[in-house]
Structure formats: C-alpha cells, structure tokens
Design a protein around this motif. Structure first.
Motif, PDB file in Angstrom:
ATOM      1  N   TYR A  38      31.572 -16.572   7.530  1.00  0.00           N
ATOM      2  CA  TYR A  38      30.304 -15.692   7.867  1.00  0.00           C
ATOM      3  C   TYR A  38      29.506 -16.589   8.531  1.00  0.00           C
ATOM      4  O   TYR A  38      28.909 -16.349   9.799  1.00  0.00           O
ATOM      5  N   VAL A  39      28.915 -17.691   8.046  1.00  0.00           N
ATOM      6  CA  VAL A  39      27.855 -18.251   8.430  1.00  0.00           C
ATOM      7  C   VAL A  39      28.122 -19.082   9.949  1.00  0.00           C
ATOM      8  O   VAL A  39      27.413 -19.082  10.756  1.00  0.00           O
ATOM      9  N   SER A  40      29.472 -19.485   9.914  1.00  0.00           N
ATOM     10  CA  SER A  40      29.932 -20.164  11.071  1.00  0.00           C
ATOM     11  C   SER A  40      29.774 -18.912  12.241  1.00  0.00           C
ATOM     12  O   SER A  40      29.671 -19.366  13.499  1.00  0.00           O
ATOM     13  N   LEU A  41      30.524 -18.012  11.990  1.00  0.00           N
ATOM     14  CA  LEU A  41      30.285 -16.783  12.971  1.00  0.00           C
ATOM     15  C   LEU A  41      29.180 -16.519  13.389  1.00  0.00           C
ATOM     16  O   LEU A  41      28.749 -16.387  14.554  1.00  0.00           O
ATOM     17  N   VAL A  42      28.083 -16.394  12.702  1.00  0.00           N
ATOM     18  CA  VAL A  42      26.579 -16.240  13.032  1.00  0.00           C
ATOM     19  C   VAL A  42      26.445 -17.209  14.076  1.00  0.00           C
ATOM     20  O   VAL A  42      25.664 -17.021  14.923  1.00  0.00           O
ATOM     21  N   THR A  43      26.318 -18.766  13.667  1.00  0.00           N
ATOM     22  CA  THR A  43      25.916 -19.718  14.469  1.00  0.00           C
ATOM     23  C   THR A  43      26.905 -19.547  16.022  1.00  0.00           C
ATOM     24  O   THR A  43      25.979 -19.560  17.104  1.00  0.00           O
ATOM     25  N   VAL A  44      27.983 -19.303  15.989  1.00  0.00           N
ATOM     26  CA  VAL A  44      28.709 -19.200  17.238  1.00  0.00           C
ATOM     27  C   VAL A  44      28.562 -18.025  17.886  1.00  0.00           C
ATOM     28  O   VAL A  44      28.215 -18.193  19.246  1.00  0.00           O
ATOM     29  N   ARG A  45      28.215 -16.899  17.272  1.00  0.00           N
ATOM     30  CA  ARG A  45      27.761 -15.719  18.031  1.00  0.00           C
ATOM     31  C   ARG A  45      26.398 -15.845  18.635  1.00  0.00           C
ATOM     32  O   ARG A  45      26.282 -15.461  19.851  1.00  0.00           O
ATOM     33  N   TRP A  46      25.572 -16.550  18.039  1.00  0.00           N
ATOM     34  CA  TRP A  46      24.105 -16.779  18.542  1.00  0.00           C
ATOM     35  C   TRP A  46      24.558 -17.790  19.870  1.00  0.00           C
ATOM     36  O   TRP A  46      23.661 -17.354  20.789  1.00  0.00           O
ATOM     37  N   ILE A  47      25.156 -18.727  19.975  1.00  0.00           N
ATOM     38  CA  ILE A  47      25.446 -19.488  21.083  1.00  0.00           C
ATOM     39  C   ILE A  47      26.031 -18.710  22.093  1.00  0.00           C
ATOM     40  O   ILE A  47      25.701 -18.761  23.086  1.00  0.00           O
ATOM     41  N   ILE A  48      26.919 -17.861  21.858  1.00  0.00           N
ATOM     42  CA  ILE A  48      27.676 -17.085  22.802  1.00  0.00           C
ATOM     43  C   ILE A  48      26.881 -16.019  23.365  1.00  0.00           C
ATOM     44  O   ILE A  48      26.554 -15.512  24.653  1.00  0.00           O
ATOM     45  N   LEU A  49      25.872 -15.553  22.435  1.00  0.00           N
ATOM     46  CA  LEU A  49      24.794 -14.407  23.033  1.00  0.00           C
ATOM     47  C   LEU A  49      23.842 -15.036  23.806  1.00  0.00           C
ATOM     48  O   LEU A  49      23.578 -14.527  25.077  1.00  0.00           O
ATOM     49  N   VAL A  50      23.293 -16.467  23.587  1.00  0.00           N
ATOM     50  CA  VAL A  50      22.385 -17.015  24.530  1.00  0.00           C
ATOM     51  C   VAL A  50      23.021 -17.313  25.793  1.00  0.00           C
ATOM     52  O   VAL A  50      22.399 -17.271  26.894  1.00  0.00           O
ATOM     53  N   ARG A  51      24.205 -17.569  25.756  1.00  0.00           N
ATOM     54  CA  ARG A  51      24.963 -17.724  27.204  1.00  0.00           C
ATOM     55  C   ARG A  51      25.297 -16.450  27.799  1.00  0.00           C
ATOM     56  O   ARG A  51      25.753 -16.820  29.180  1.00  0.00           O
ATOM     57  N   GLY A  52      25.081 -15.355  27.380  1.00  0.00           N
ATOM     58  CA  GLY A  52      24.946 -14.148  27.972  1.00  0.00           C
ATOM     59  C   GLY A  52      26.215 -13.281  28.014  1.00  0.00           C
ATOM     60  O   GLY A  52      26.484 -12.215  28.532  1.00  0.00           O
ATOM     61  N   ALA A  53      27.173 -13.442  26.946  1.00  0.00           N
ATOM     62  CA  ALA A  53      28.402 -12.944  26.763  1.00  0.00           C
ATOM     63  C   ALA A  53      27.981 -12.017  25.570  1.00  0.00           C
ATOM     64  O   ALA A  53      28.323 -12.063  24.429  1.00  0.00           O
ATOM     65  N   ARG A  54      27.305 -10.904  26.154  1.00  0.00           N
ATOM     66  CA  ARG A  54      26.870  -9.794  24.959  1.00  0.00           C
ATOM     67  C   ARG A  54      27.899  -8.863  24.645  1.00  0.00           C
ATOM     68  O   ARG A  54      27.723  -8.750  23.164  1.00  0.00           O
ATOM     69  N   TYR A  55      28.985  -8.657  25.171  1.00  0.00           N
ATOM     70  CA  TYR A  55      30.141  -8.008  24.717  1.00  0.00           C
ATOM     71  C   TYR A  55      30.913  -8.641  23.582  1.00  0.00           C
ATOM     72  O   TYR A  55      31.242  -8.138  22.550  1.00  0.00           O
ATOM     73  N   LEU A  56      31.059  -9.956  23.895  1.00  0.00           N
ATOM     74  CA  LEU A  56      31.963 -11.045  22.873  1.00  0.00           C
ATOM     75  C   LEU A  56      31.059 -11.003  21.652  1.00  0.00           C
ATOM     76  O   LEU A  56      31.450 -10.893  20.598  1.00  0.00           O
ATOM     77  N   ALA A  57      29.664 -11.300  21.985  1.00  0.00           N
ATOM     78  CA  ALA A  57      28.973 -11.453  20.791  1.00  0.00           C
ATOM     79  C   ALA A  57      28.576 -10.400  20.061  1.00  0.00           C
ATOM     80  O   ALA A  57      28.661 -10.296  18.762  1.00  0.00           O
ATOM     81  N   SER A  58      28.965  -9.189  20.727  1.00  0.00           N
ATOM     82  CA  SER A  58      28.801  -7.667  19.687  1.00  0.00           C
ATOM     83  C   SER A  58      30.034  -7.411  19.058  1.00  0.00           C
ATOM     84  O   SER A  58      30.040  -7.064  17.645  1.00  0.00           O
TER      85      SER A  58
END
Length: 84
Positions: free
Chosen positions: A14-34
């Motif tokens: 869970y915590v690893s997913l949160v971290t990776v999701r934030w990185i992906i979101l900052v890079r602009g991949a909104r749909y993947l982050a969602s």
C-alpha cells in the motif's frame, strides 16, 4: 499468524503504491495514477478490515504500523530508482 503476514505485506504494498502513484501523477500520467488509486484503496480497505475486525488483538495494530514503516523505506527506495 497468516493474517499478520498478510497485514504486514499489504501495508508495504500500500505505502509503496502511494509513493509510486504520486511520482506518476507528478509526471502527468493522470489515468495511470487514477487506476493505481483504485488498487491502492482496495489494498488499504482490505488490510484495515483485518485489523479492525479483531481489535482485541493489539499485535495486529503493531504489525500494521510496522508494515507502514517498512513500506516507507521500500517506497523511498522505489522513488530513488524511478526518479532517475
């Protein structure tokens, strides 16, 4: 004992997913982050239900917190690898 391992491992995931999701979101991949958010909350809700369903066993809460702490370490290591 099996539930304790599941709780610990799920918190790390869970915590690893949160971290990776934030990185992906900052890079602009909104749909993947969602999509990752969907999986993240499934893991979170399931794990929390394992802890809350048996509050008379405080070791579950300790394992939950330990998994979160280890998840922070794993997440930060993943962040370093992904950031480069």
């Amino acid at each position: 004992m099996n539930d304790l391992l599941i709780i610990f491992a799920a918190q790390i995931i869970y915590v690893s997913l949160v971290t990776v999701r934030w990185i992906i979101l900052v890079r602009g991949a909104r749909y993947l982050a969602s999509a990752m958010s969907f999986v993240e909350i499934l893991v979170y809700a399931y794990t929390l239900s394992l802890v809350v369903s048996k509050l008379d066993e405080p070791v579950r809460l300790v394992v939950y917190a330990a998994g979160y702490a280890v998840g922070c370490l794993v997440g930060s290591a993943l962040e370093q690898r992904i950031a480069y």
